[in-house]
Write a protein that holds these residues in place. Structure first.
Motif, PDB file in Angstrom:
ATOM      1  N   LEU A 169       0.839  -1.193   0.000  1.00  0.00           N
ATOM      2  CA  LEU A 169       0.000   0.000   0.000  1.00  0.00           C
ATOM      3  C   LEU A 169       0.876   1.247   0.000  1.00  0.00           C
ATOM      4  CD1 LEU A 169      -2.649  -1.011   2.694  1.00  0.00           C
ATOM      5  CD2 LEU A 169      -2.905  -1.084   0.210  1.00  0.00           C
ATOM      6  N   ALA A 170       0.401   2.281  -0.662  1.00  0.00           N
ATOM      7  CA  ALA A 170       1.155   3.534  -0.712  1.00  0.00           C
ATOM      8  C   ALA A 170       1.305   4.106   0.695  1.00  0.00           C
ATOM      9  CB  ALA A 170       0.442   4.538  -1.605  1.00  0.00           C
ATOM     10  N   VAL A 171       2.515   4.555   1.014  1.00  0.00           N
ATOM     11  CA  VAL A 171       2.786   5.144   2.329  1.00  0.00           C
ATOM     12  C   VAL A 171       3.290   6.573   2.152  1.00  0.00           C
ATOM     13  CG1 VAL A 171       3.330   2.901   3.344  1.00  0.00           C
ATOM     14  CG2 VAL A 171       5.171   4.297   2.383  1.00  0.00           C
ATOM     15  N   PRO A 172       3.076   7.418   3.146  1.00  0.00           N
ATOM     16  CA  PRO A 172       3.594   8.792   3.074  1.00  0.00           C
ATOM     17  C   PRO A 172       5.116   8.792   3.084  1.00  0.00           C
ATOM     18  CG  PRO A 172       1.898   8.561   4.771  1.00  0.00           C
ATOM     19  CD  PRO A 172       2.274   7.178   4.350  1.00  0.00           C
ATOM     20  N   ASP A 173       5.683   9.847   2.563  1.00  0.00           N
ATOM     21  CA  ASP A 173       7.135   9.998   2.599  1.00  0.00           C
ATOM     22  C   ASP A 173       7.608  10.161   4.035  1.00  0.00           C
ATOM     23  OD1 ASP A 173       7.252   9.892  -0.160  1.00  0.00           O
ATOM     24  OD2 ASP A 173       7.053  12.069  -0.383  1.00  0.00           O
ATOM     25  N   ALA A 174       8.864   9.807   4.263  1.00  0.00           N
ATOM     26  CA  ALA A 174       9.435   9.976   5.597  1.00  0.00           C
ATOM     27  C   ALA A 174       9.346  11.442   6.001  1.00  0.00           C
ATOM     28  CB  ALA A 174      10.891   9.512   5.602  1.00  0.00           C
ATOM     29  N   GLY A 175       9.006  11.669   7.254  1.00  0.00           N
ATOM     30  CA  GLY A 175       8.876  13.032   7.737  1.00  0.00           C
ATOM     31  C   GLY A 175       7.640  13.738   7.242  1.00  0.00           C
ATOM     32  N   ALA A 176       6.613  12.961   6.898  1.00  0.00           N
ATOM     33  CA  ALA A 176       5.382  13.561   6.385  1.00  0.00           C
ATOM     34  C   ALA A 176       4.781  14.517   7.412  1.00  0.00           C
ATOM     35  CB  ALA A 176       4.374  12.463   6.044  1.00  0.00           C
ATOM     36  N   SER A 177       4.094  15.511   6.917  1.00  0.00           N
ATOM     37  CA  SER A 177       3.500  16.513   7.788  1.00  0.00           C
ATOM     38  C   SER A 177       2.273  15.936   8.492  1.00  0.00           C
ATOM     39  CB  SER A 177       3.080  17.737   6.982  1.00  0.00           C
ATOM     40  OG  SER A 177       1.971  17.416   6.147  1.00  0.00           O
ATOM     41  N   SER A 178       1.669  16.728   9.351  1.00  0.00           N
ATOM     42  CA  SER A 178       0.468  16.320  10.074  1.00  0.00           C
ATOM     43  C   SER A 178      -0.803  16.756   9.361  1.00  0.00           C
ATOM     44  CB  SER A 178       0.502  16.890  11.497  1.00  0.00           C
ATOM     45  OG  SER A 178       1.623  16.414  12.209  1.00  0.00           O
ATOM     46  N   PRO A 201     -13.934   2.621  18.377  1.00  0.00           N
ATOM     47  CA  PRO A 201     -14.804   3.348  17.441  1.00  0.00           C
ATOM     48  C   PRO A 201     -14.578   4.854  17.422  1.00  0.00           C
ATOM     49  CG  PRO A 201     -16.057   1.677  18.613  1.00  0.00           C
ATOM     50  CD  PRO A 201     -14.703   1.706  19.251  1.00  0.00           C
ATOM     51  N   ALA A 202     -14.074   5.428  18.514  1.00  0.00           N
ATOM     52  CA  ALA A 202     -13.870   6.872  18.574  1.00  0.00           C
ATOM     53  C   ALA A 202     -12.541   7.314  17.957  1.00  0.00           C
ATOM     54  CB  ALA A 202     -13.940   7.348  20.026  1.00  0.00           C
ATOM     55  N   PHE A 203     -11.767   6.350  17.439  1.00  0.00           N
ATOM     56  CA  PHE A 203     -10.446   6.719  16.907  1.00  0.00           C
ATOM     57  C   PHE A 203     -10.592   7.651  15.699  1.00  0.00           C
ATOM     58  CE2 PHE A 203      -6.722   6.293  14.235  1.00  0.00           C
ATOM     59  CZ  PHE A 203      -5.682   6.368  15.159  1.00  0.00           C
ATOM     60  N   GLU A 204      -9.801   8.687  15.682  1.00  0.00           N
ATOM     61  CA  GLU A 204      -9.785   9.645  14.581  1.00  0.00           C
ATOM     62  C   GLU A 204      -8.352   9.993  14.223  1.00  0.00           C
ATOM     63  OE1 GLU A 204     -12.243  10.762  12.835  1.00  0.00           O
ATOM     64  OE2 GLU A 204     -13.977  10.105  14.044  1.00  0.00           O
ATOM     65  N   LEU A 205      -8.135  10.287  12.949  1.00  0.00           N
ATOM     66  CA  LEU A 205      -6.842  10.819  12.518  1.00  0.00           C
ATOM     67  C   LEU A 205      -6.876  12.327  12.765  1.00  0.00           C
ATOM     68  CD1 LEU A 205      -4.205   9.810  11.109  1.00  0.00           C
ATOM     69  CD2 LEU A 205      -5.199  10.662   8.972  1.00  0.00           C
ATOM     70  N   THR A 206      -5.971  12.806  13.601  1.00  0.00           N
ATOM     71  CA  THR A 206      -5.960  14.212  13.998  1.00  0.00           C
ATOM     72  C   THR A 206      -4.585  14.817  13.751  1.00  0.00           C
ATOM     73  OG1 THR A 206      -5.192  13.830  16.267  1.00  0.00           O
ATOM     74  CG2 THR A 206      -7.578  13.609  15.848  1.00  0.00           C
ATOM     75  N   PRO A 207      -4.480  16.132  13.787  1.00  0.00           N
ATOM     76  CA  PRO A 207      -3.152  16.759  13.645  1.00  0.00           C
ATOM     77  C   PRO A 207      -2.167  16.283  14.704  1.00  0.00           C
ATOM     78  CG  PRO A 207      -4.877  18.388  13.317  1.00  0.00           C
ATOM     79  CD  PRO A 207      -5.561  17.145  13.803  1.00  0.00           C
ATOM     80  N   ASN A 208      -2.676  15.810  15.840  1.00  0.00           N
ATOM     81  CA  ASN A 208      -1.789  15.365  16.909  1.00  0.00           C
ATOM     82  C   ASN A 208      -1.215  13.969  16.682  1.00  0.00           C
ATOM     83  OD1 ASN A 208      -2.109  17.724  18.420  1.00  0.00           O
ATOM     84  ND2 ASN A 208      -3.945  16.941  19.461  1.00  0.00           N
ATOM     85  N   ASN A 209      -1.956  13.103  15.961  1.00  0.00           N
ATOM     86  CA  ASN A 209      -1.453  11.736  15.769  1.00  0.00           C
ATOM     87  C   ASN A 209      -1.152  11.395  14.315  1.00  0.00           C
ATOM     88  OD1 ASN A 209      -3.897  11.126  14.469  1.00  0.00           O
ATOM     89  ND2 ASN A 209      -4.812  10.159  16.262  1.00  0.00           N
ATOM     90  N   ALA A 210      -1.447  12.302  13.396  1.00  0.00           N
ATOM     91  CA  ALA A 210      -1.326  11.992  11.969  1.00  0.00           C
ATOM     92  C   ALA A 210       0.103  11.625  11.566  1.00  0.00           C
ATOM     93  CB  ALA A 210      -1.822  13.172  11.133  1.00  0.00           C
ATOM     94  N   ALA A 211       1.067  12.398  12.019  1.00  0.00           N
ATOM     95  CA  ALA A 211       2.462  12.114  11.651  1.00  0.00           C
ATOM     96  C   ALA A 211       2.911  10.768  12.210  1.00  0.00           C
ATOM     97  CB  ALA A 211       3.367  13.236  12.146  1.00  0.00           C
ATOM     98  N   THR A 212       2.429  10.414  13.402  1.00  0.00           N
ATOM     99  CA  THR A 212       2.793   9.131  14.013  1.00  0.00           C
ATOM    100  C   THR A 212       2.179   7.974  13.241  1.00  0.00           C
ATOM    101  OG1 THR A 212       2.880  10.195  16.182  1.00  0.00           O
ATOM    102  CG2 THR A 212       2.763   7.792  16.140  1.00  0.00           C
ATOM    103  N   VAL A 213       0.916   8.101  12.849  1.00  0.00           N
ATOM    104  CA  VAL A 213       0.278   7.051  12.048  1.00  0.00           C
ATOM    105  C   VAL A 213       1.020   6.882  10.721  1.00  0.00           C
ATOM    106  CG1 VAL A 213      -1.813   6.409  10.793  1.00  0.00           C
ATOM    107  CG2 VAL A 213      -1.981   7.309  13.121  1.00  0.00           C
ATOM    108  N   ALA A 214       1.415   7.994  10.130  1.00  0.00           N
ATOM    109  CA  ALA A 214       2.180   7.923   8.881  1.00  0.00           C
ATOM    110  C   ALA A 214       3.492   7.178   9.094  1.00  0.00           C
ATOM    111  CB  ALA A 214       2.442   9.330   8.350  1.00  0.00           C
ATOM    112  N   ALA A 215       4.166   7.460  10.217  1.00  0.00           N
ATOM    113  CA  ALA A 215       5.430   6.789  10.522  1.00  0.00           C
ATOM    114  C   ALA A 215       5.221   5.293  10.743  1.00  0.00           C
ATOM    115  CB  ALA A 215       6.068   7.420  11.753  1.00  0.00           C
ATOM    116  N   LEU A 216       4.109   4.920  11.381  1.00  0.00           N
ATOM    117  CA  LEU A 216       3.799   3.505  11.566  1.00  0.00           C
ATOM    118  C   LEU A 216       3.680   2.790  10.223  1.00  0.00           C
ATOM    119  CD1 LEU A 216       1.127   3.649  14.420  1.00  0.00           C
ATOM    120  CD2 LEU A 216       3.208   2.268  14.467  1.00  0.00           C
ATOM    121  N   CYS A 217       2.943   3.396   9.308  1.00  0.00           N
ATOM    122  CA  CYS A 217       2.750   2.787   7.987  1.00  0.00           C
ATOM    123  C   CYS A 217       4.073   2.675   7.238  1.00  0.00           C
ATOM    124  CB  CYS A 217       1.744   3.606   7.179  1.00  0.00           C
ATOM    125  SG  CYS A 217       0.070   3.603   7.873  1.00  0.00           S
ATOM    126  N   GLN A 218       4.947   3.664   7.393  1.00  0.00           N
ATOM    127  CA  GLN A 218       6.268   3.608   6.769  1.00  0.00           C
ATOM    128  C   GLN A 218       7.091   2.471   7.351  1.00  0.00           C
ATOM    129  OE1 GLN A 218       7.625   7.501   7.749  1.00  0.00           O
ATOM    130  NE2 GLN A 218       6.166   8.525   6.394  1.00  0.00           N
TER     131      GLN A 218
END
Length: 322
Positions: A169-178, A201-218
């Motif tokens: 699956l396509a992943v964000p580039d390293a150091g992706a923004s939030s 069920p309440a999980f959301e992608l937010t500016p606070n966790n977005a970069a971390t989720v991107a890093a996980l996928c990388q």
């Protein structure tokens, strides 16, 4: 070869297609490519590392293409079969065809499919390569309107076999923004969020966790199964905690090396590894991308991952079709 005929208005016939416990995420471009390849070839094999999404993509293609085949599509799951002598008989039964009295399974299959315009999917062929190659060659020679879509860790090497490697699956580039909106364009991020919501069920992608989720996928190289296993922890751990606990980028995948497949063999070394006789349906293997391991994820190994590595967060996790 001419393209497939226009889809029929009648309800397409689908035989033995798996029912997924979870929905499809992304893969639009890949699906279009598989359908395009099947319009020009009679034998297409999807290859790639275990946990990379071959089975799910094959299923999506089968559903998409069913209206284009007069007699529909049929699915043969070879995950739990380890005796190559029963490949043809397994295909016959899973396609809801009867073995005729006085005929071999091969003759019965040919008689039943000889005049059919049909797509047949052979899923998880890697541990039965020679037998699957023989079956495919026989069907292509005797059933002129049958097409075959196969999934395997490796191709079978048949003449005219089209091989297509399923990408991660396509992943964000390293150091992706939030930037939440931008990250949601990546299938890997969307998959993580969707599976995390199944346990939280309440999980959301937010500016606070977005970069971390991107890093996980990388870190998980965009492999769907690895992402699903990681997302299953979201019920008890934050994305930052999940990432912090990843000591090794392939920790989720290396369990596949515990059960090896010898590429030169038409089967598994069951005498040395008795656990391989029972596999979790739909898991076609866990060989880390770029690694040498080509293993099948057995039920005991899956349970070890689920209970030991994932902990209580994975109690509701099912072994997915990958």
């Amino acid at each position: 070869m001419t393209s497939e005929p226009a889809p029929s208005e009648a309800q397409p016939r689908c035989i033995n297609l798996p029912i997924l416990p979870t929905g499809f995420i992304g893969r639009g471009r890949e699906l279009a490519q598989v359908c395009k390849l099947l319009s020009a070839t009679r034998l297409l094999t999807l290859t790639g590392p275990g946990g990379g999404g071959k089975t799910r993509l094959a299923l999506r293609a089968a559903i998409e293409l069913a209206p284009h085949f007069r007699d529909g599509v049929g699915w043969t799951d070879l995950t739990s079969l380890f005796d190559p002598a029963y490949v043809t008989q397994t295909a016959l039964h899973q396609l809801s065809l009867a073995e005729q009295a006085g005929q071999s399974a091969q003759d019965s299959l040919v008689d039943a499919l000889g005049s059919q315009h049909m797509l047949i999917v052979l899923d998880n062929c890697e541990h039965l390569l020679a037998a699957c190659a023989s079956l495919a060659a026989m069907l292509l020679e005797t059933c002129r309107e049958v097409k075959i879509l196969a999934t395997s860790l490796q191709p079978r090497g048949l003449p005219h076999e089209q091989v297509w490697s399923v990408p991660p699956l396509a992943v964000p580039d390293a150091g992706a923004s939030s930037n939440v909106t931008a990250l949601q364009d990546y299938d890997s991020v969307r998959l993580f969020v969707a599976r995390a919501r199944e346990v939280l069920p309440a999980f959301e992608l937010t500016p606070n966790n977005a970069a971390t989720v991107a890093a996980l996928c990388q870190r998980l190289d965009g492999l769907p199964l690895a992402i699903e296993l990681a997302a299953a922890r979201a019920g008890v751990l934050s994305p930052a905690e999940i990432l912090a606990n990843m000591d090794d980028r392939f920790r989720l995948l290396e369990m596949g090396a515990l059960v090896g497949i010898d590429p030169a063999s038409d089967g598994l070394a069951r005498a040395k590894r008795p656990g391989v006789q029972v596999t979790e349906k739909g898991i076609d293997g866990l060989g880390a991308a770029g690694s040498r391991s080509q293993g099948r994820l057995t039920r005991p190994i899956f349970e070890t991952l689920r209970t030991s590595f994932l902990g209580p967060a994975a109690n509701n996790l099912r072994a997915p079709l990958t």
